[in-house]
Structures are given as C-alpha cells and as structure tokens.
Motif scaffolding. Structure first.
Motif, PDB file in Angstrom:
ATOM      1  N   GLY A 286     -30.448  27.759  48.495  1.00 27.11           N
ATOM      2  CA  GLY A 286     -29.132  27.308  48.041  1.00 27.11           C
ATOM      3  C   GLY A 286     -28.160  27.102  49.186  1.00 27.11           C
ATOM      4  O   GLY A 286     -28.541  26.848  50.328  1.00 27.11           O
ATOM      5  N   GLY A 287     -26.876  27.211  48.862  1.00 21.98           N
ATOM      6  CA  GLY A 287     -25.835  27.052  49.871  1.00 21.98           C
ATOM      7  C   GLY A 287     -25.608  25.619  50.301  1.00 21.98           C
ATOM      8  O   GLY A 287     -25.192  25.367  51.438  1.00 21.98           O
ATOM      9  N   PHE A 288     -25.836  24.639  49.397  1.00 30.18           N
ATOM     10  CA  PHE A 288     -25.650  23.232  49.759  1.00 30.18           C
ATOM     11  C   PHE A 288     -24.159  22.888  49.771  1.00 30.18           C
ATOM     12  O   PHE A 288     -23.360  23.418  49.001  1.00 30.18           O
ATOM     13  N   ASP A 289     -23.808  21.953  50.671  1.00 35.95           N
ATOM     14  CA  ASP A 289     -22.411  21.575  50.877  1.00 35.95           C
ATOM     15  C   ASP A 289     -21.978  20.375  50.050  1.00 35.95           C
ATOM     16  O   ASP A 289     -20.818  19.947  50.146  1.00 35.95           O
ATOM     17  N   GLY A 290     -22.864  19.823  49.249  1.00 35.84           N
ATOM     18  CA  GLY A 290     -22.499  18.676  48.428  1.00 35.84           C
ATOM     19  C   GLY A 290     -23.688  18.205  47.614  1.00 35.84           C
ATOM     20  O   GLY A 290     -24.844  18.440  47.973  1.00 35.84           O
ATOM     21  N   LEU A 291     -23.382  17.544  46.495  1.00 40.07           N
ATOM     22  CA  LEU A 291     -24.410  17.008  45.608  1.00 40.07           C
ATOM     23  C   LEU A 291     -24.080  15.555  45.307  1.00 40.07           C
ATOM     24  O   LEU A 291     -22.989  15.241  44.831  1.00 40.07           O
ATOM     25  N   ILE A 292     -25.039  14.653  45.597  1.00 39.67           N
ATOM     26  CA  ILE A 292     -24.897  13.223  45.334  1.00 39.67           C
ATOM     27  C   ILE A 292     -25.981  12.828  44.341  1.00 39.67           C
ATOM     28  O   ILE A 292     -27.160  13.105  44.562  1.00 39.67           O
ATOM     29  N   ILE A 293     -25.572  12.141  43.262  1.00 38.82           N
ATOM     30  CA  ILE A 293     -26.515  11.720  42.227  1.00 38.82           C
ATOM     31  C   ILE A 293     -26.358  10.219  42.012  1.00 38.82           C
ATOM     32  O   ILE A 293     -25.269   9.742  41.689  1.00 38.82           O
ATOM     33  N   ALA A 294     -27.443   9.487  42.201  1.00 40.97           N
ATOM     34  CA  ALA A 294     -27.509   8.062  41.871  1.00 40.97           C
ATOM     35  C   ALA A 294     -28.853   7.842  41.199  1.00 40.97           C
ATOM     36  O   ALA A 294     -29.811   7.377  41.820  1.00 40.97           O
ATOM     37  N   SER A 295     -28.925   8.191  39.922  1.00 42.06           N
ATOM     38  CA  SER A 295     -30.207   8.260  39.233  1.00 42.06           C
ATOM     39  C   SER A 295     -30.118   7.558  37.888  1.00 42.06           C
ATOM     40  O   SER A 295     -29.035   7.305  37.356  1.00 42.06           O
ATOM     41  N   GLN A 296     -31.303   7.271  37.329  1.00 40.44           N
ATOM     42  CA  GLN A 296     -31.389   6.653  36.007  1.00 40.44           C
ATOM     43  C   GLN A 296     -31.328   7.668  34.882  1.00 40.44           C
ATOM     44  O   GLN A 296     -31.172   7.305  33.718  1.00 40.44           O
ATOM     45  N   TYR A 297     -31.466   8.956  35.204  1.00 37.38           N
ATOM     46  CA  TYR A 297     -31.493   9.992  34.188  1.00 37.38           C
ATOM     47  C   TYR A 297     -30.081  10.432  33.798  1.00 37.38           C
ATOM     48  O   TYR A 297     -29.106  10.129  34.486  1.00 37.38           O
ATOM     49  N   GLN A 298     -30.013  11.176  32.686  1.00 38.20           N
ATOM     50  CA  GLN A 298     -28.731  11.692  32.219  1.00 38.20           C
ATOM     51  C   GLN A 298     -28.154  12.656  33.262  1.00 38.20           C
ATOM     52  O   GLN A 298     -28.838  13.594  33.694  1.00 38.20           O
ATOM     53  N   PRO A 299     -26.915  12.463  33.673  1.00 34.71           N
ATOM     54  CA  PRO A 299     -26.343  13.334  34.707  1.00 34.71           C
ATOM     55  C   PRO A 299     -26.257  14.798  34.292  1.00 34.71           C
ATOM     56  O   PRO A 299     -26.391  15.686  35.135  1.00 34.71           O
ATOM     57  N   GLU A 300     -26.058  15.067  32.986  1.00 34.50           N
ATOM     58  CA  GLU A 300     -25.912  16.452  32.548  1.00 34.50           C
ATOM     59  C   GLU A 300     -27.173  17.264  32.818  1.00 34.50           C
ATOM     60  O   GLU A 300     -27.097  18.424  33.239  1.00 34.50           O
ATOM     61  N   SER A 301     -28.345  16.657  32.577  1.00 32.87           N
ATOM     62  CA  SER A 301     -29.596  17.382  32.800  1.00 32.87           C
ATOM     63  C   SER A 301     -29.815  17.665  34.285  1.00 32.87           C
ATOM     64  O   SER A 301     -30.319  18.727  34.652  1.00 32.87           O
ATOM     65  N   GLU A 304     -27.465  20.581  35.296  1.00 32.35           N
ATOM     66  CA  GLU A 304     -27.960  21.885  34.846  1.00 32.35           C
ATOM     67  C   GLU A 304     -29.056  22.416  35.758  1.00 32.35           C
ATOM     68  O   GLU A 304     -29.167  23.621  35.989  1.00 32.35           O
ATOM     69  N   ALA A 305     -29.867  21.501  36.322  1.00 33.41           N
ATOM     70  CA  ALA A 305     -30.991  21.933  37.157  1.00 33.41           C
ATOM     71  C   ALA A 305     -30.577  22.249  38.586  1.00 33.41           C
ATOM     72  O   ALA A 305     -31.164  23.130  39.228  1.00 33.41           O
ATOM     73  N   LEU A 306     -29.562  21.555  39.128  1.00 32.34           N
ATOM     74  CA  LEU A 306     -29.269  21.662  40.557  1.00 32.34           C
ATOM     75  C   LEU A 306     -27.963  22.375  40.886  1.00 32.34           C
ATOM     76  O   LEU A 306     -27.764  22.773  42.037  1.00 32.34           O
ATOM     77  N   ILE A 307     -27.068  22.542  39.912  1.00 38.23           N
ATOM     78  CA  ILE A 307     -25.787  23.192  40.189  1.00 38.23           C
ATOM     79  C   ILE A 307     -25.946  24.610  40.722  1.00 38.23           C
ATOM     80  O   ILE A 307     -25.174  25.047  41.593  1.00 38.23           O
ATOM     81  N   PRO A 308     -26.930  25.405  40.269  1.00 35.47           N
ATOM     82  CA  PRO A 308     -27.046  26.772  40.807  1.00 35.47           C
ATOM     83  C   PRO A 308     -27.279  26.837  42.311  1.00 35.47           C
ATOM     84  O   PRO A 308     -27.029  27.883  42.918  1.00 35.47           O
ATOM     85  N   TYR A 309     -27.725  25.757  42.919  1.00 33.65           N
ATOM     86  CA  TYR A 309     -28.001  25.763  44.362  1.00 33.65           C
ATOM     87  C   TYR A 309     -26.817  25.256  45.184  1.00 33.65           C
ATOM     88  O   TYR A 309     -26.912  25.181  46.408  1.00 33.65           O
ATOM     89  N   LEU A 310     -25.711  24.898  44.535  1.00 39.80           N
ATOM     90  CA  LEU A 310     -24.549  24.341  45.234  1.00 39.80           C
ATOM     91  C   LEU A 310     -23.526  25.439  45.500  1.00 39.80           C
ATOM     92  O   LEU A 310     -23.253  26.282  44.638  1.00 39.80           O
ATOM     93  N   SER A 311     -22.961  25.425  46.697  1.00 41.17           N
ATOM     94  CA  SER A 311     -21.934  26.409  47.042  1.00 41.17           C
ATOM     95  C   SER A 311     -20.638  26.115  46.306  1.00 41.17           C
ATOM     96  O   SER A 311     -20.446  25.025  45.746  1.00 41.17           O
TER      97      SER A 311
END
Length: 460
Positions: A286-301, A304-311
């Motif tokens: 964990g301890g990531f400094d930012g999250l960028i999403i440019a995907s075809q999938y639903q952003p909410e899912s 839910e999967a990656l937020i625990p690894y974000l600072s």
C-alpha cells in the motif's frame, strides 16, 4: 578494458541520454508531404520505404539531430533542405478578384510532368516549373500562393521530416489514426489527469489503464525513472503498446510494474514468477500517492478493490468518455465517508493554426474530450469522534428544534384536552345539581299546594 573501449562505452551512454539525436534501434515518426505520419523503427544498414515518396537509407539520418527536413533525390539519397514553414509572407497589392478556377491557366500538362519525372527532375524542381508555367500565379495573394505550393508539395514533393517521439506526438498519431484505441482521450484531458493527481518524481502511483498505455506513458515520462508505477490490466499480459514508441531508457522502463486483475486479490494462488510476486508485494504494501482510472469497467467496483491500498489525503481521478458512467460513481463517493469533494468536470479545447500572418482557429475540432471525476481519499479513525460537517450540524439542530416544537404542540393538545374534559365534567355536575334543585323545588311546591287544599276542605 582499454582506454578506447572506455571512451566508446561513455559515448554510447551519452548518446542514449541525448534525446535530440536520431539513434539506431529506436522508433521515429516520419512526417510525409501529404501530412500523414509513418512510424519507423530505424536500424543500421537498412532501407526505409515511404511509399510513393520514395526510399532512403537509414544510415543517412542516424546520428543527426531531430528538426531537419530531408529531400529524397537520385532514388534513395537524401539532403537537408530549408524548412519553409517559418518564412514570413510579404504583403502585396495582389488579390484573387480576377482569378477563376480554370485548368487551362496551367500550361504544363500531365504528360509533360511525367516526362520531367523520367528525366530525373525532383519534386521541388517540378513544383518550380509548375509555378513558372501558371499564367495567373502572379495575380494570387501571398497566402493563396502558399496554399497552392503546399498542395503541389503534397503531390510531387519528396520531402520528409523525422519527428522525435514525445507524449504529444505519440498522442497525435494515435488520435488521428484510431481515437477509439485510446478511448477518445484528448491531450488536454490527459494533461489535466497528470496535474490533478500531482504526478512527479519519487511518487508511487496506482494506474488502471485501458487506453493502450497512453496514461501509463504520460506518468512514466513525468517520473523519469524516479518512482514506482503499478499498472492493473486485463488478461495475463498487458497491452501498453504506446510505451514502446517513446524510446524510454532502462531506468524509466524499470519503474513500471504490472499486475492482472486475477493477480490482485490475495485469495488467488501464490504467483510462481518473481516479477509477479514482487509486484503483488508492492500492491499489498500500500501507501500509494494517487489512483488513476481509465477503464471500461464500473468505477465503483474498481474503487472498492483498490482504495484500501491508497494513502490518505491523496487524489483519485477517473476518466470516461461518457458522463453517465461517472454520475453513479460520484453519488457513491458522496454517500461514502472515505472521499472528499468529488466533482465531475469537462474540458474544452480549441486548436489554432499558428503561422506567420495566418494564425486563426481551426475550422474543425473534436466534439468532446471526455469527463473527469476527481476526489480526495481520506482515512477515518474509528477511535476518534466522528467529525460532523457544519451543514450536518445545522441539519441536526433544525431537526432538534422541530422535535421540540412537536413535543410542545403535543403537550398543548394534552392540556387542552384535559381542560376540556374537566370543564365538561364540571358542567355535567352543575347541570345535575340544577336538575336536583329543580326537582326538590317542584316536590316542595306540590306539598305546599296539597297542604293548602287540605286546609280548604276542613274550613268547608
């Protein structure tokens, strides 16, 4: 190791770092006279074909700086020519008032042009002959002359320009060729993504990229090899095709780690490859400094999967070409306590043609650059009292006042009912007393009358 070998190695290292030179075994964007762009991977002692514009030897441009234009002559030889795009245009009194679209004004026929080609005359010489044989060329304005020459260059010129791969040039190539591959992302939208997430050296970023690696490429270019990027992708192997066109050094390429969605979750079987195991350790740490999403999938899912690894206090940016996909995610963020100030924005871009004396907005442009959902991730400590925003406090105070007013109303109604009941009971008692009194009076009156009647009988 000898001194000469040491010098050669140092020269090779310096050439690898010098991005202003055209180097061997690297990708180069070739701008053709027609305006199209051809991607070429240069290798020594090879011939590069350019279709109808001819061919040239790769050794003739390797080691030379970017920015020069070359003309092909004698079938496969090249020479540096002056770039005419930056020449000033002199104003004259000529105008296009008397000019008609008449092909007869061009005295040089198609057969004569083909004959000049067979004689070995090159593109610029042919264009010069066409200008000299045009009877109405002097009547044109300087701007019309420039347009005429440009049209003829696109048809007869054999001039090409090597362009250094940059984030803008790579984006321009893919956006003009097939914008769907990069999910219709414009360069201004990409620049906002990199700015809102605060991409810089010595950061650790988590990226979900379905744009052929365009977002990953922008992040890698900004980090410059100082930091860590973890890319999440579909399938067993990633499809970051754009990265290879940038000619990144080994240091920059090593900053990118990749994981598939199947390898993200801890419940999956342990990875057998060292690369995958190391990437999973980076994620789970964990301890990531930012999250960028440019995907075809639903952003909410994905959240839910990656937020625990974000600072905490770190930015989240989600891109999609349709705003409807982001509205649900924005509502989800507003309901949750883990996100601060989620907002959906849309950028607007107006390209300009910038030429001496001919600067104006472009006549055509893209309809939209997509939408961005930006928010800040916060971490709530359950052991501390839950902070209540001011508007929530006002809402609670309003609710409390309404409850107090309702309670007062209920008490008033109760008192009123009790008073009414007491009054009614008293009225009943008074009425009963009145009826009893009246009955007693009636009885006494009847007795008195009866006594009077008895006395009257006795007297009689």
């Amino acid at each position: 190791m000898s001194v000469e070998q040491d010098i050669v190695i140092k020269n090779e290292e310096s050439q690898e770092q010098d991005t202003s030179l055209i180097l061997d075994n690297q990708y180069v964007f070739i701008q053709l006279p027609s305006g199209n762009i051809k991607v070429v991977k240069l290798q020594k002692d090879t011939t590069v074909p350019l279709g109808k514009f001819g061919t040239f030897h790769s050794n003739d441009i390797i080691g030379r700086p970017f920015g020069h234009s070359y003309e092909i002559y004698d079938r496969d030889k090249v020479k540096v020519i002056k770039n005419v795009a930056f020449h000033e245009i002199d104003e004259t009194s000529a105008n296009n008032k008397e000019i008609l679209d008449d092909p007869s004004k061009q005295k040089l026929s198609y057969q004569e042009i083909e004959k000049l080609k067979k004689q070995g005359l090159e593109g610029q010489d042919i264009i010069k002959k066409m200008v000299e044989s045009h009877s109405a060329f002097d009547q044109k304005t300087e701007y019309s002359k420039a347009k005429y020459i440009k049209r003829k260059e696109a048809k007869f010129s054999r001039v090409f320009t090597p362009v250094r791969p940059t984030l803008y040039s790579v984006w321009e190539y893919f956006f003009s060729k097939n914008p769907g591959k990069i999910r219709d992302m414009r360069i201004d939208t990409l620049s906002q993504i990199l700015t809102l997430v605060n991409v810089r050296a010595d950061t650790k970023l988590l990226v979900v990229d379905d744009t052929q690696g365009l977002v990953i490429t922008g992040v890698m270019e900004r980090l410059g090899g100082y930091g860590t990027i973890l890319g999440i992708h579909d399938g067993e192997n990633h499809n970051y095709d754009i990265v290879r066109f940038m000619n990144f050094s080994k240091n920059v390429n090593d900053s990118l780690k990749t994981l598939s969605w199947q390898q993200v979750f801890k419940e999956e079987a342990q990875a057998t490859y060292e690369r995958i195991r190391a990437a999973r350790e980076i994620l789970w740490k964990g301890g990531f400094d930012g999250l960028i999403i440019a995907s075809q999938y639903q952003p909410e899912s994905i959240l839910e999967a990656l937020i625990p690894y974000l600072s905490g206090s770190r930015s989240i940016i989600i891109y999609h070409i349709n705003k409807e996909m982001l509205i649900n995610a924005c509502v989800y963020m507003r309901i949750s306590k883990r996100f601060l100030n989620p907002q959906i924005t849309e950028s607007w871009l107006r390209p300009y043609q910038v030429l001496p004396g001919r600067t104006h907005p472009s006549m055509s442009t893209s309809g939209g650059g997509g939408y961005l959902l930006h928010a800040t991730h916060i971490i709530i400590d359950d052991s501390l009292p839950n902070p209540i925003p001011s508007y929530m406090k006002q809402k609670e105070q309003k609710g409390t006042l309404e409850k107090v007013n309702q309670s007062c109303d209920d008490n008033t109604i109760t008192l009123t009912d009790q008073n009414s009941m007491n009054i009614d009971e008293n009225n009943v008692k008074i009425l009963n007393q009145n009826d009893t009194t009246e009955a007693n009076l009636n009885i006494n009156g009847e007795e008195e009358l009866h006594q009077l009647d008895n006395k009257k009988i006795k007297l009689d």
